[in-house]
Write a protein that holds these residues in place. Structure first.
Motif, PDB file in Angstrom:
ATOM      1  N   MET A   1      35.992  34.726  11.860  1.00 40.70           N
ATOM      2  CA  MET A   1      35.659  33.555  11.075  1.00 40.70           C
ATOM      3  C   MET A   1      37.156  32.669  11.011  1.00 40.70           C
ATOM      4  SD  MET A   1      34.435  33.634   7.326  1.00 40.70           S
ATOM      5  CE  MET A   1      33.499  32.309   6.719  1.00 40.70           C
ATOM      6  N   VAL A   2      36.893  31.248  11.432  1.00 37.91           N
ATOM      7  CA  VAL A   2      38.083  30.348  11.135  1.00 37.91           C
ATOM      8  C   VAL A   2      38.349  29.969   9.763  1.00 37.91           C
ATOM      9  CG1 VAL A   2      38.457  28.161  11.879  1.00 37.91           C
ATOM     10  CG2 VAL A   2      36.970  29.438  13.246  1.00 37.91           C
ATOM     11  N   ASN A   3      39.636  30.072   9.315  1.00 37.44           N
ATOM     12  CA  ASN A   3      40.104  29.635   8.019  1.00 37.44           C
ATOM     13  C   ASN A   3      40.162  27.968   7.766  1.00 37.44           C
ATOM     14  OD1 ASN A   3      42.594  28.959   8.512  1.00 37.44           O
ATOM     15  ND2 ASN A   3      43.226  31.071   8.524  1.00 37.44           N
ATOM     16  N   ALA A   4      40.357  27.660   6.753  1.00 35.74           N
ATOM     17  CA  ALA A   4      40.482  26.188   6.349  1.00 35.74           C
ATOM     18  C   ALA A   4      41.751  25.519   7.234  1.00 35.74           C
ATOM     19  CB  ALA A   4      40.639  26.000   4.995  1.00 35.74           C
ATOM     20  N   THR A   5      42.625  26.083   7.368  1.00 32.47           N
ATOM     21  CA  THR A   5      43.745  25.594   8.235  1.00 32.47           C
ATOM     22  C   THR A   5      43.420  25.602   9.761  1.00 32.47           C
ATOM     23  OG1 THR A   5      45.242  26.477   6.470  1.00 32.47           O
ATOM     24  CG2 THR A   5      46.158  26.053   8.666  1.00 32.47           C
ATOM     25  N   GLU A   6      42.940  26.685  10.080  1.00 30.44           N
ATOM     26  CA  GLU A   6      42.636  26.489  11.490  1.00 30.44           C
ATOM     27  C   GLU A   6      41.583  25.406  11.555  1.00 30.44           C
ATOM     28  OE1 GLU A   6      41.281  30.616  12.094  1.00 30.44           O
ATOM     29  OE2 GLU A   6      43.470  31.344  12.742  1.00 30.44           O
ATOM     30  N   ALA A   7      40.667  25.338  10.978  1.00 32.32           N
ATOM     31  CA  ALA A   7      39.566  24.589  11.322  1.00 32.32           C
ATOM     32  C   ALA A   7      40.358  22.899  11.114  1.00 32.32           C
ATOM     33  CB  ALA A   7      38.719  24.539  10.255  1.00 32.32           C
ATOM     34  N   ALA A   8      41.220  22.810   9.944  1.00 28.91           N
ATOM     35  CA  ALA A   8      41.834  21.313  10.070  1.00 28.91           C
ATOM     36  C   ALA A   8      42.754  21.335  11.351  1.00 28.91           C
ATOM     37  CB  ALA A   8      42.754  21.394   8.994  1.00 28.91           C
ATOM     38  N   VAL A   9      43.364  22.206  12.051  1.00 31.66           N
ATOM     39  CA  VAL A   9      43.974  22.165  13.165  1.00 31.66           C
ATOM     40  C   VAL A   9      42.907  21.828  14.415  1.00 31.66           C
ATOM     41  CG1 VAL A   9      45.425  23.208  14.658  1.00 31.66           C
ATOM     42  CG2 VAL A   9      45.924  23.465  12.424  1.00 31.66           C
ATOM     43  N   GLU A  10      42.034  22.450  14.446  1.00 33.20           N
ATOM     44  CA  GLU A  10      41.084  22.136  15.363  1.00 33.20           C
ATOM     45  C   GLU A  10      40.478  20.709  15.279  1.00 33.20           C
ATOM     46  OE1 GLU A  10      40.524  23.955  18.162  1.00 33.20           O
ATOM     47  OE2 GLU A  10      42.165  25.250  17.260  1.00 33.20           O
ATOM     48  N   ALA A  11      40.325  20.219  14.145  1.00 27.00           N
ATOM     49  CA  ALA A  11      39.719  18.903  13.897  1.00 27.00           C
ATOM     50  C   ALA A  11      40.761  18.080  14.225  1.00 27.00           C
ATOM     51  CB  ALA A  11      39.138  18.833  12.621  1.00 27.00           C
ATOM     52  N   GLU A  12      42.015  18.155  13.896  1.00 24.66           N
ATOM     53  CA  GLU A  12      42.961  16.943  14.338  1.00 24.66           C
ATOM     54  C   GLU A  12      43.077  16.926  15.783  1.00 24.66           C
ATOM     55  OE1 GLU A  12      46.115  14.521  12.687  1.00 24.66           O
ATOM     56  OE2 GLU A  12      44.797  15.797  11.662  1.00 24.66           O
ATOM     57  N   LYS A  13      42.916  18.250  16.501  1.00 25.47           N
ATOM     58  CA  LYS A  13      43.014  17.928  18.017  1.00 25.47           C
ATOM     59  C   LYS A  13      41.881  17.249  18.455  1.00 25.47           C
ATOM     60  CE  LYS A  13      45.418  22.634  18.783  1.00 25.47           C
ATOM     61  NZ  LYS A  13      45.200  23.822  19.218  1.00 25.47           N
ATOM     62  N   ALA A  14      40.716  17.491  17.850  1.00 24.64           N
ATOM     63  CA  ALA A  14      39.629  16.874  18.424  1.00 24.64           C
ATOM     64  C   ALA A  14      39.609  15.502  18.204  1.00 24.64           C
ATOM     65  CB  ALA A  14      38.325  17.495  17.682  1.00 24.64           C
ATOM     66  N   VAL A  15      40.291  15.098  17.004  1.00 25.66           N
ATOM     67  CA  VAL A  15      40.481  13.316  16.708  1.00 25.66           C
ATOM     68  C   VAL A  15      41.419  13.101  17.744  1.00 25.66           C
ATOM     69  CG1 VAL A  15      41.308  12.072  15.159  1.00 25.66           C
ATOM     70  CG2 VAL A  15      39.621  13.805  14.420  1.00 25.66           C
ATOM     71  N   GLY A  16      42.323  13.796  18.095  1.00 25.62           N
ATOM     72  CA  GLY A  16      43.439  13.295  19.059  1.00 25.62           C
ATOM     73  C   GLY A  16      42.648  13.141  20.564  1.00 25.62           C
ATOM     74  N   ALA A  17      41.831  13.860  20.811  1.00 25.06           N
ATOM     75  CA  ALA A  17      41.196  13.865  22.099  1.00 25.06           C
ATOM     76  C   ALA A  17      40.392  12.643  22.126  1.00 25.06           C
ATOM     77  CB  ALA A  17      40.665  15.343  22.318  1.00 25.06           C
ATOM     78  N   ILE A  18      39.531  12.343  21.025  1.00 25.35           N
ATOM     79  CA  ILE A  18      38.787  11.167  21.041  1.00 25.35           C
ATOM     80  C   ILE A  18      39.594  10.188  21.194  1.00 25.35           C
ATOM     81  CG2 ILE A  18      37.441  10.010  19.533  1.00 25.35           C
ATOM     82  CD1 ILE A  18      36.290  12.607  18.347  1.00 25.35           C
ATOM     83  N   GLY A  19      40.639   9.828  20.474  1.00 24.46           N
ATOM     84  CA  GLY A  19      41.725   8.779  20.340  1.00 24.46           C
ATOM     85  C   GLY A  19      42.161   8.686  21.867  1.00 24.46           C
ATOM     86  N   VAL A  20      42.688   9.645  22.599  1.00 28.87           N
ATOM     87  CA  VAL A  20      43.280   9.513  23.935  1.00 28.87           C
ATOM     88  C   VAL A  20      42.081   8.763  24.861  1.00 28.87           C
ATOM     89  CG1 VAL A  20      43.874  10.676  25.888  1.00 28.87           C
ATOM     90  CG2 VAL A  20      44.891  11.372  23.636  1.00 28.87           C
ATOM     91  N   TYR A  21      40.879   9.363  24.633  1.00 25.71           N
ATOM     92  CA  TYR A  21      39.651   8.760  25.333  1.00 25.71           C
ATOM     93  C   TYR A  21      39.601   7.335  25.147  1.00 25.71           C
ATOM     94  CZ  TYR A  21      35.280   8.386  27.796  1.00 25.71           C
ATOM     95  OH  TYR A  21      34.095   8.061  28.703  1.00 25.71           O
ATOM     96  N   ALA A  22      39.459   7.005  23.639  1.00 21.42           N
ATOM     97  CA  ALA A  22      39.202   5.749  23.387  1.00 21.42           C
ATOM     98  C   ALA A  22      40.150   4.606  23.667  1.00 21.42           C
ATOM     99  CB  ALA A  22      39.363   5.867  21.787  1.00 21.42           C
ATOM    100  N   CYS A  23      41.501   5.121  23.821  1.00 19.91           N
ATOM    101  CA  CYS A  23      42.601   4.150  24.088  1.00 19.91           C
ATOM    102  C   CYS A  23      42.324   3.764  25.638  1.00 19.91           C
ATOM    103  CB  CYS A  23      44.129   4.704  23.940  1.00 19.91           C
ATOM    104  SG  CYS A  23      44.374   4.928  22.204  1.00 19.91           S
ATOM    105  N   LYS A  24      41.911   4.604  26.465  1.00 18.58           N
ATOM    106  CA  LYS A  24      41.637   4.606  27.785  1.00 18.58           C
ATOM    107  C   LYS A  24      40.476   3.809  28.152  1.00 18.58           C
ATOM    108  CE  LYS A  24      44.108   8.621  29.474  1.00 18.58           C
ATOM    109  NZ  LYS A  24      43.948  10.065  30.124  1.00 18.58           N
ATOM    110  N   HIS A  25      39.479   3.655  27.077  1.00 22.81           N
ATOM    111  CA  HIS A  25      38.306   2.979  27.507  1.00 22.81           C
ATOM    112  C   HIS A  25      37.853   2.177  26.161  1.00 22.81           C
ATOM    113  CE1 HIS A  25      37.884   6.882  29.767  1.00 22.81           C
ATOM    114  NE2 HIS A  25      37.341   6.160  30.449  1.00 22.81           N
ATOM    115  N   ASP A  26      38.804   1.337  25.735  1.00 21.30           N
ATOM    116  CA  ASP A  26      38.878   0.466  24.515  1.00 21.30           C
ATOM    117  C   ASP A  26      37.935  -0.454  24.545  1.00 21.30           C
ATOM    118  OD1 ASP A  26      40.187  -0.835  26.381  1.00 21.30           O
ATOM    119  OD2 ASP A  26      41.757  -1.688  24.917  1.00 21.30           O
ATOM    120  N   SER A  27      37.191  -1.063  25.569  1.00 24.38           N
ATOM    121  CA  SER A  27      36.430  -1.992  25.564  1.00 24.38           C
ATOM    122  C   SER A  27      35.040  -1.525  25.641  1.00 24.38           C
ATOM    123  CB  SER A  27      36.488  -3.064  26.694  1.00 24.38           C
ATOM    124  OG  SER A  27      36.481  -2.320  27.629  1.00 24.38           O
TER     125      SER A  27
END
Length: 109
Positions: A1-27
């Motif tokens: 089971m994933v605790n709240a801190t681990e879930a927040a870290v995973e969500a932060e990583k996911a947002v970071g990955a979406i951000g990297v993709y979005a910066c490369k495909h900004d239009s």
């Protein structure tokens, strides 16, 4: 089971990955879907750090990475859109269930 801190870290990583993709495909156009069923077509606008407006020296002070997407079409409206604004903000505090760009899956919960 994933605790709240681990879930927040995973969500932060996911947002970071979406951000990297979005910066490369900004239009590009993104389809952002949420677990409640609402779906929006958007364009990437900006990324930055948000905070809870507490004193930076306070232990209650919290910062997180966020992505702003401008809504270009409401496919299915729902509770994740604030009608006062024309943006959807993604962060570890506000995660979508899926993000696609031109048919490519960028994020899937």
């Amino acid at each position: 089971m994933v605790n709240a801190t681990e879930a927040a870290v995973e969500a932060e990583k996911a947002v970071g990955a979406i951000g990297v993709y979005a910066c490369k495909h900004d239009s590009s156009t993104y389809e952002i879907a949420f677990p409640e069923g609402d779906v929006y077509c958007c364009r990437f606008s900006t990324d930055d750090c948000k905070d809870n407006e507490e004193d930076p020296d306070s232990p209650e002070c919290e910062e997180w990475y966020a992505l702003d997407f401008k809504i270009v079409e409401i496919v299915k409206d729902g509770p994740n859109r604030d009608p006062r604004f024309e943006y959807i903000v993604l962060s570890r505090k506000h995660m979508p269930s899926a993000v696609t760009c031109d048919g490519e899956v960028v994020y899937q919960a």
